[in-house]
Structures are given as structure tokens and as C-alpha cells.
Design an enzyme around this catalytic site. Structure first.
Site, short mmCIF file in Angstrom:
data_model
loop_
_atom_site.label_atom_id
_atom_site.label_comp_id
_atom_site.label_asym_id
_atom_site.label_seq_id
_atom_site.Cartn_x
_atom_site.Cartn_y
_atom_site.Cartn_z
N LYS A 50 0.79 -1.23 0.00
CA LYS A 50 0.00 0.00 0.00
C LYS A 50 0.83 1.29 0.00
O LYS A 50 0.33 2.35 -0.39
CB LYS A 50 -0.95 0.01 1.20
N SER A 303 0.33 -9.86 -0.43
CA SER A 303 0.14 -8.41 -0.36
C SER A 303 0.39 -7.78 1.00
O SER A 303 0.53 -6.56 1.10
CB SER A 303 -1.29 -8.06 -0.81
#
Length: 497
Positions: A50, A303
């Protein structure tokens, strides 16, 4: 999309991000007869991809915008990305996070210097509050996914993948709001259109799946909290426009399958992923089996790895079920000498993970058994067939109430008159049980109660009440607003409680 590609190709995200490793998952590859590679975004400084999109957005802001400060809403990883970028660029940052956000993520954001405001149960609640504060305090909102610059920043993951592996057949990426999947898919389809891009979502949060099915964005009634990093009710508008043109397929996986994937990733690279971080790998395994893939080069994006330590027990418990390494069965045997021995002999030296039995002073006895499997579904079916020749057998491996409650409660029947059984789920947070009890306060006698809090996404309660009029009771439950299910006819309850 050429502008997005140009931004990704010339991005300055490497002021804060690094080129993450693409690691071969040796054990997974051998088991599934494909070359499976893990894109290690969990190894970034904030343990998530992110920071890419957040920094791409903030670094492109004007000096006037930067001087106002930024605000974001996030379940955790985007929050850390914004906080890190703001610290690097010397920008004031406020982050609104759902109250159910894992503590490790809240602390990480605060340590990076951002102000944290906890608000609402899920991401969407935090989002609306952040937008309100944006207007009131004249701040610049940094979207976690529904922003062109943010999507371009996430596309740099794909840029790296294409440079790290010459031959790729499939790329799997997790889907929440859609920023990562749309960025990666657009970049991959521009430079390597032959590569199949597959999105992976939780069964209880299928934002892209439902949107593609309806050919328009859909607002889900509710979303699961286990994979909190993708717990959104609607995919972003811009990500959906991109994804519907560039994503080839979507796979839905269960919480148990995510837990199994967390275990797989750990065994291959010794990293503990968060549930959303393991989403892609769970999807890879399911997709390979459903489509009979062999000899393909497959990339799975890991992720994130921001998981609460106290959630690991839940993950470990469910991993074997998700991997089909354990079967849970209920077996009815005659309540007579020798029947117990006969049953054990039929197990044929299978490893027992759990064995629950209590004398019931009646014709038949019910046994709750966990059995270790080494050959998955094939072995389970052979076992069930063998046992069913002599006894009544029920497979409870997919029985949520049995897995969550009954296995901890086997102990005999209470014979409570007019008893009905309900299973409740509510967002977990400090004081959640007390809050539930206050809300469920009724005029009916509670005859059974079981609650487990072990770091999972929901507080889970099994409650028994002595009731004459179920419709009156359920009207009260509807007012509470929590998910509930009548489990009175569930065989696990009837057999063991």
C-alpha cells in the site's frame, strides 16, 4: 490507459518502496505441479504494497495541497502507507480506521506519526467519517484505491513482476477496493496481453465478482472481517472500469482456505501473512485444481503481513480444515460393550486429532471425532465409506457450528424444554461480549451459552433459550442488527447437546 502506464513506468514510489523479491514456492510448486512464485510485498517496510499508491498520490500533490494536510480511511495497510508518505514529505496526516482494525496496524500508524481516529465497524463506516472530516477541516483525501495516481502506484508491482520473470502464464492478485488488481491488470495487458490476470476475493466479500456478474458496481449488504484488508462493500468506480476490461477471471475462497494458504506461505518462505495477504495464494491453489493446470508459471501477490499475534491460534486451527488435512465426523454407535472398540478398529490406524464422547444412557451413543488426513478429499471419502458400512456417519467438516462451538462443548444433554439454538456473529472489539449480552437481553431463559474470543474477526456466540414463540424472539433479534442463524435443527446440536 497510456497515461497510467507512463506514470507507473516513471514512478517515484522507490523513494519509500523497494523492488520486492519474487520467490519460488518450492513446496507449493511440487504439490500442485506448477511453478508458483510469490511476489513478496509483505517484505516492504510497512509489510504491505500500500505504500506504493499512497506515496505516488501524495508526492504528486501541489505544495498548496500538501500544506493543508491529508486524511485517509483504512483498515490498516493503506493507513501505514499514507503515514509513511506523509512523514517522508513532512505532511500532517489523519487516519480514520474501523474499530475492528487489528491493534498491530493501529500502533504501526501511530508510530509513523499520524493521528488515528477509530470509527465504525467496517471500512465503509470509516470512509464516510473521513469524508466528513475532509470537508470540515479542509484536508486532502487520499483514497486507498479509487484514484488514478494511487492505481498507477500499485501498477509498479506488475512492472517489477514482468522484469523478474521471463515467462508468465498467470498472475493472481487480491481484490478489495480494486486498486491493486486494476493497476496490475492494466499494466500487464499493455505489455504482455497473453498473461491471464486473476482476481481473488473472500467468499463473504465478493465486490468484483458481484460487479462483473451484474455488469455494474454492487453494494454488498455485509462483508466478512477476517480478511480485513479487503473488507469493503463496493469496488471503486475507477478500478471497476479498468478491471472489467483487463481482469480475466475471479476466484472466491473461504476463510479456511485463506488459513491454509497462510500456512503454505509460512512453510515455503517463513513469513506469516495476514489473511488478505494470503488471499492470492489461496486462489492459486483453488484455480489450479478447478482448471487442471500443470506446468504453468504462476505469480501470486503476497500483499501484506500485518496480522495480530493473537489471531494466529484461530488461523492454525482452521488451516488443516482449509487444506483438507483434517476431517470432522459425527458417528453414531450402539451404547453397548465392544462397540467403541469396533469403531476404533475401523479407523485403520488413522491419526486422531480429537475424540469426544460421553455416556448418554440410551440405545445409541454419538462420538465427535477429528481425523488427520494426508491425501485430502480422496482419503476422507474412503474413510466415510468404510465407517458408514457399520455405523451412521455424518461429515461435519463444513459445519460451521460444529467447528466453532460444538467441538469445545461435547458433554451430554440437558433436556431443556422448548429449547431453541441460535448462532450469532458480531464485530470483535474490547467489550464486545458485554455489549452483545446487553443487546440480547430478553424475557426468555438462557439454557446454553458458548462464546469464543481468540483474535478472530468476529465474536462468535452459540446461545440456547427456552422459547414458546420463535417469531417473537426473532423479531427481537432483528432489532439487534447482528448476523444470526437458527441452528436448532443442526445435527451437531442434536447429537451432542
Amino acid at each position: 490507459m497510456s497515461a497510467l502506464i507512463d506514470l507507473a513506468d516513471n514512478s517515484n514510489v522507490y523513494d519509500v518502496a523497494k523492488v520486492s523479491a519474487l520467490s519460488i514456492a518450492q513446496q507449493l510448486s511440487k504439490r500442485f505441479k506448477n511453478q508458483i512464485y510469490l511476489k513478496r510485498e509483505d517484505d516492504q517496510v510497512i509489510h504491505s504494497f500500500k505504500l506504493r499508491g499512497a506515496y505516488q498520490k501524495m508526492s504528486s500533490m501541489s505544495e498548496e495541497q500538501k500544506s493543508k494536510g491529508v486524511i485517509a480511511s483504512s483498515a490498516g495497510n493503506h493507513a501505514q502507507g499514507v503515514a509513511l508518505g506523509a512523514s517522508k514529505l513532512n505532511i500532517k496526516a489523519i487516519i480514520v480506521m474501523p474499530t475492528s482494525t487489528p491493534k498491530i496496524k493501529v500502533q504501526a500508524v501511530e508510530q509513523l506519526g499520524a493521528e488515528v481516529i477509530l470509527h465504525g465497524d467496517v471500512y465503509d463506516d470509516a470512509f464516510h467519517h473521513a469524508k466528513k472530516l475532509e470537508t470540515e477541516q479542509n484536508l486532502c483525501f487520499i483514497s486507498p484505491y479509487d484514484d488514478f495516481e494511487v492505481i498507477a502506484g500499485q501498477a509498479t508491482v506488475a512492472k517489477e513482476v514482468l522484469s523478474q520473470l521471463d515467462e508468465i502464464d498467470y498472475v493472481f492478485a487480491p481484490v478489495g477496493g480494486g486498486g491493486l488488481i486494476s493497476g496490475m491488470a492494466s499494466y500487464i495487458k499493455h505489455y504482455a496481453p497473453h498473461i491471464k490476470v486473476i482476481g481473488v476475493e473472500p467468499l463473504d466479500s465478493p465486490t468484483l465478482f458481484k460487479a462483473l456478474e451484474a455488469n455494474e458496481r454492487v453494494v454488498l449488504d455485509d462483508v466478512g472481517r477476517f480478511a480485513d484488508g479487503v473488507a469493503v462493500k463496493q469496488i471503486g468506480a475507477l478500478p471497476f472500469e479498468i478491471a472489467k476490461k483487463s481482469v480475466d477471471d475471479v476466484v472466491l475462497v473461504s476463510n479456511d482456505e485463506m488459513c491454509a494458504a497462510i500456512k503454505d506461505i509460512y512453510e515455503d518462505v517463513r513469513s506469516v501473512s495476514e489473511p488478505a495477504g494470503a488471499l492470492s495464494t489461496a486462489g492459486v491453489k483453488k484455480y489450479i485444481l478447478e482448471h487442471g493446470l500443470q506446468g504453468k508459471n504462476i505469480v501470486s501477490v503476497v500483499s501484506g503481513a500485518n496480522v495480530n499475534f493473537d489471531r494466529l491460534r484461530y488461523i492454525a486451527e482452521r488451516a488443516d480444515l482449509g487444506e483438507l488435512n483434517e476431517a470432522i465426523v459425527a458417528v453414531t454407535i450402539p451404547e453397548e460393550p465392544g462397540s467403541f472398540l469396533s469403531f476404533c478398529e475401523l479407523l485403520d490406524n488413522s491419526s486422531i486429532t480429537e475424540f469426544n464422547y460421553r455416556y448418554a444412557a440410551k440405545k445409541d451413543a454419538h462420538i465427535f471425532v477429528g481425523i488427520k488426513l494426508s491425501k485430502g478429499e480422496t482419503e476422507k471419502q474412503a474413510l466415510l465409506t468404510r465407517l458408514s458400512k457399520s455405523f451412521e456417519v455424518i461429515d461435519m467438516s463444513d459445519n460451521s457450528m460444529a467447528k466453532t462451538h460444538i467441538r469445545y462443548m461435547v458433554g451430554g444433554h440437558a433436556n431443556a424444554e422448548n429449547e431453541v439454538i441460535y448462532r450469532f456473529e458480531f464485530p470483535e472489539r474490547p467489550g464486545a461480549l458485554l455489549n452483545f449480552l446487553k443487546k440480547v437481553k430478553t424475557k426468555w431463559n438462557i439454557s446454553l451459552f458458548h462464546y469464543r474470543n481468540h483474535g478472530a474477526d468476529f465474536g462468535r456466540v452459540l446461545i440456547g433459550l427456552q422459547v414458546d414463540d420463535v417469531s417473537d424472539l426473532e423479531s427481537r433479534f432483528d432489532e439487534i442488527g447482528y448476523y444470526y442463524q437458527n441452528e436448532t435443527d443442526n445435527k451437531a446440536y442434536q447429537y451432542f447437546l
